[in-house]
Design an enzyme around this catalytic site. Sequence first.
Site, PDB file in Angstrom:
ATOM      1  N   ARG A  73      37.355  47.826  23.792  1.00  0.00           N
ATOM      2  CA  ARG A  73      36.911  47.247  25.070  1.00  0.00           C
ATOM      3  C   ARG A  73      35.385  47.085  25.073  1.00  0.00           C
ATOM      4  NH1 ARG A  73      39.357  51.472  28.916  1.00  0.00           N
ATOM      5  NH2 ARG A  73      38.216  50.394  30.558  1.00  0.00           N
ATOM      6  N   ARG A  94      37.618  60.187  31.885  1.00  0.00           N
ATOM      7  CA  ARG A  94      38.349  59.561  32.990  1.00  0.00           C
ATOM      8  C   ARG A  94      39.835  59.456  32.638  1.00  0.00           C
ATOM      9  NH1 ARG A  94      36.469  53.629  34.945  1.00  0.00           N
ATOM     10  NH2 ARG A  94      37.806  52.893  33.265  1.00  0.00           N
ATOM     11  N   ARG A 105      45.302  55.705  33.135  1.00  0.00           N
ATOM     12  CA  ARG A 105      45.176  54.377  32.540  1.00  0.00           C
ATOM     13  C   ARG A 105      45.373  54.477  31.038  1.00  0.00           C
ATOM     14  NH1 ARG A 105      39.936  51.157  34.745  1.00  0.00           N
ATOM     15  NH2 ARG A 105      40.353  50.074  32.762  1.00  0.00           N
ATOM     16  N   ARG A 108      33.785  37.619  33.085  1.00  0.00           N
ATOM     17  CA  ARG A 108      33.635  38.273  31.785  1.00  0.00           C
ATOM     18  C   ARG A 108      33.418  37.250  30.682  1.00  0.00           C
ATOM     19  NH1 ARG A 108      36.647  43.277  33.537  1.00  0.00           N
ATOM     20  NH2 ARG A 108      36.481  44.848  31.886  1.00  0.00           N
ATOM     21  N   LYS A 147      30.853  50.818  37.441  1.00  0.00           N
ATOM     22  CA  LYS A 147      30.900  49.679  38.371  1.00  0.00           C
ATOM     23  C   LYS A 147      31.815  49.984  39.555  1.00  0.00           C
ATOM     24  CE  LYS A 147      32.351  46.608  35.305  1.00  0.00           C
ATOM     25  NZ  LYS A 147      32.409  47.305  33.997  1.00  0.00           N
TER      26      LYS A 147
HETATM   27  P1  AMP Z   1      38.447  46.965  33.993  1.00  0.00           P
HETATM   28  O1  AMP Z   1      39.171  47.779  35.025  1.00  0.00           O
HETATM   29  O2  AMP Z   1      37.404  46.047  34.628  1.00  0.00           O
HETATM   30  O3  AMP Z   1      37.858  47.764  32.882  1.00  0.00           O
HETATM   31  O4  AMP Z   1      39.498  45.959  33.361  1.00  0.00           O
HETATM   32  C1  AMP Z   1      40.613  46.429  32.615  1.00  0.00           C
HETATM   33  C2  AMP Z   1      41.212  45.322  31.785  1.00  0.00           C
HETATM   34  O5  AMP Z   1      41.653  44.270  32.659  1.00  0.00           O
HETATM   35  C3  AMP Z   1      40.249  44.662  30.820  1.00  0.00           C
HETATM   36  O6  AMP Z   1      40.114  45.383  29.604  1.00  0.00           O
HETATM   37  C4  AMP Z   1      40.920  43.310  30.617  1.00  0.00           C
HETATM   38  O7  AMP Z   1      42.028  43.408  29.755  1.00  0.00           O
HETATM   39  C5  AMP Z   1      41.459  43.004  32.007  1.00  0.00           C
HETATM   40  N1  AMP Z   1      40.458  42.248  32.794  1.00  0.00           N
HETATM   41  C6  AMP Z   1      39.791  42.685  33.896  1.00  0.00           C
HETATM   42  N2  AMP Z   1      38.952  41.731  34.354  1.00  0.00           N
HETATM   43  C7  AMP Z   1      39.072  40.699  33.506  1.00  0.00           C
HETATM   44  C8  AMP Z   1      38.445  39.429  33.400  1.00  0.00           C
HETATM   45  N3  AMP Z   1      37.512  39.050  34.275  1.00  0.00           N
HETATM   46  N4  AMP Z   1      38.820  38.590  32.401  1.00  0.00           N
HETATM   47  C9  AMP Z   1      39.767  38.946  31.540  1.00  0.00           C
HETATM   48  N5  AMP Z   1      40.372  40.130  31.538  1.00  0.00           N
HETATM   49  C10 AMP Z   1      40.037  41.005  32.511  1.00  0.00           C
END
Ligand code: AMP
Length: 368
Positions: free
Chosen positions: A324, A306, A312, A267, A192
Site C-alpha cells: 500500500r 492498528r 482490517r 489517489r 488522515k
Molecule cells: P484507506 O482506508 O484510505 O487506506 O483505503 C483502503 C483501500 O481502499 C485502499 O488500499 C484501496 O484499495 C481502496 N481505496 C480507497 N480509496 C481509494 C481511491 N481513491 N482510489 C482507489 N482505491 C481506493
Amino acid sequence: MITLHDLQFTPYLSEKKIIKAIDQLSYRLNNDLSDKKPLFIGVLNGAFMFASEIVKRFDYDCEVSFVKVASYDGTETTSQVKELIGLQQDVKNRTVVILEDIIDTGNTVEKLHNIFKDQKCKAIKVATLFFKPQSYTKEFDIEYKGIEISNQFIIGYGLDYKGLGRNLTDIYQLKQKTMTNLVLFGPPGAGKGTQATVLKQKYNLVHISTGDVFRYNIKNATELGTLAKSYIDKGQLVPDEVTINMLHAEVDKNPEAKGFIFDGFPRTEAQADALAVLLNSKDTEVSAMVALDVDDEILVHRLLKRGETSGRPDDADENVIRNRIKVYYDETAILKKYYQKQKKYFGVDGVGTENEITQRLSDVINTL
Ligand code: AMP
C-alpha cells in the site's frame, strides 16, 4: 471576476441596466419638478456618477451642489453618521432633491433629511440609484428609487470598497465565500482518518473516506463491495471509474454541505481531474491539499499496531502494508505536484500528538 484589496467581486448589473433605471427616474423628475427650480444635492463620494447623469437629463432650470457625509467603513454599514460638510447654498424655501448612490439602513439620508428640515426647505425629495428594502429601517418614504437590491455588498458606478472600484461602469457584488474543500493527503497510516474526525467537527465539514465507504460496502456485501474487495485485499487501488462514481454518489448525498474533507481521494491524476470537474459543476473547487508527512517505518509500525484491533485484513499483513505504501509512492504521490502547480499544496509534519497535528493542520486551514 475582479479583485479589490483582499476581496473578490462578480458582475451583478450592467451599465445598460443602470442607465435604463436613471432614464426612468429622470423622466419622473422632469415631470414632477419642471417649474420648481430644484436644488440637486449629490452626496459624495458615491453619488458623483449618478448625480451627473441625473443633472444631464434634467431639462429645466436647476442648481447643483454636493455635500459629504460618511457612513461606510469597509463592507459594514456603521450606524455612526459623521458630520455634513460642503453645503453653501441657502436652502430656505427651495425644493431640494438629495441624490444618493445607495440607501441601506437609511441613517445617512435620515440625518440629511433632518438637517434640511431644520433649514425650512419648501420640499425635500430623495432620489437614490440603489435601494435595499430589507435593510431600510426608517419611516419616511424614498420617492425616487432606481434599482432595488437585496442585502449584498456592491461596488462600481461610484460605489467603492476601501476607496477602490468607483470608476467601474458596471456594478459588481461581493463574491460569496464558497465551500471549503480539503483533500487530506498522505500515505496509509499517516493519521488522515483520525484528523478528519476532529477537523470535520471543528470546521463543520462532511468527511468522505473512500476507504470507509468501500469497507462499508464490503461488510454489506453490495455489488460495489464485491468489486472492490479483491483490489483492497491486495493493497491495490480500486479502478478509477468505480471509485469516481462512488465519490460522486457520496458528494451528492450532501447537497447542503459547507464543504468536504476528502480522505483517501483523489489517489490518481484521473481522480483529481474528476474531482475538479465535479466541484466545478457545483460552482466550487478544491481549497487545499493538506498532506501529513510521516516516515515509512513509522507508518508500517503504526499500521501493524492498528491491525491488532481494526479488523482490517489489509492492516494485518506487513507485505500488504508495504505494498500500500509502495502504491502510494508509485501512483498517488504525484498528486503533490498536481496541487503544487495550483499553489494548493500544504505539507504538515504528521508525527507528534494528535492535538499537535490538529493544530498544525488548523494553522493551514485558517489561512484559506
Ligand atoms: P484507506 O482506508 O484510505 O487506506 O483505503 C483502503 C483501500 O481502499 C485502499 O488500499 C484501496 O484499495 C481502496 N481505496 C480507497 N480509496 C481509494 C481511491 N481513491 N482510489 C482507489 N482505491 C481506493
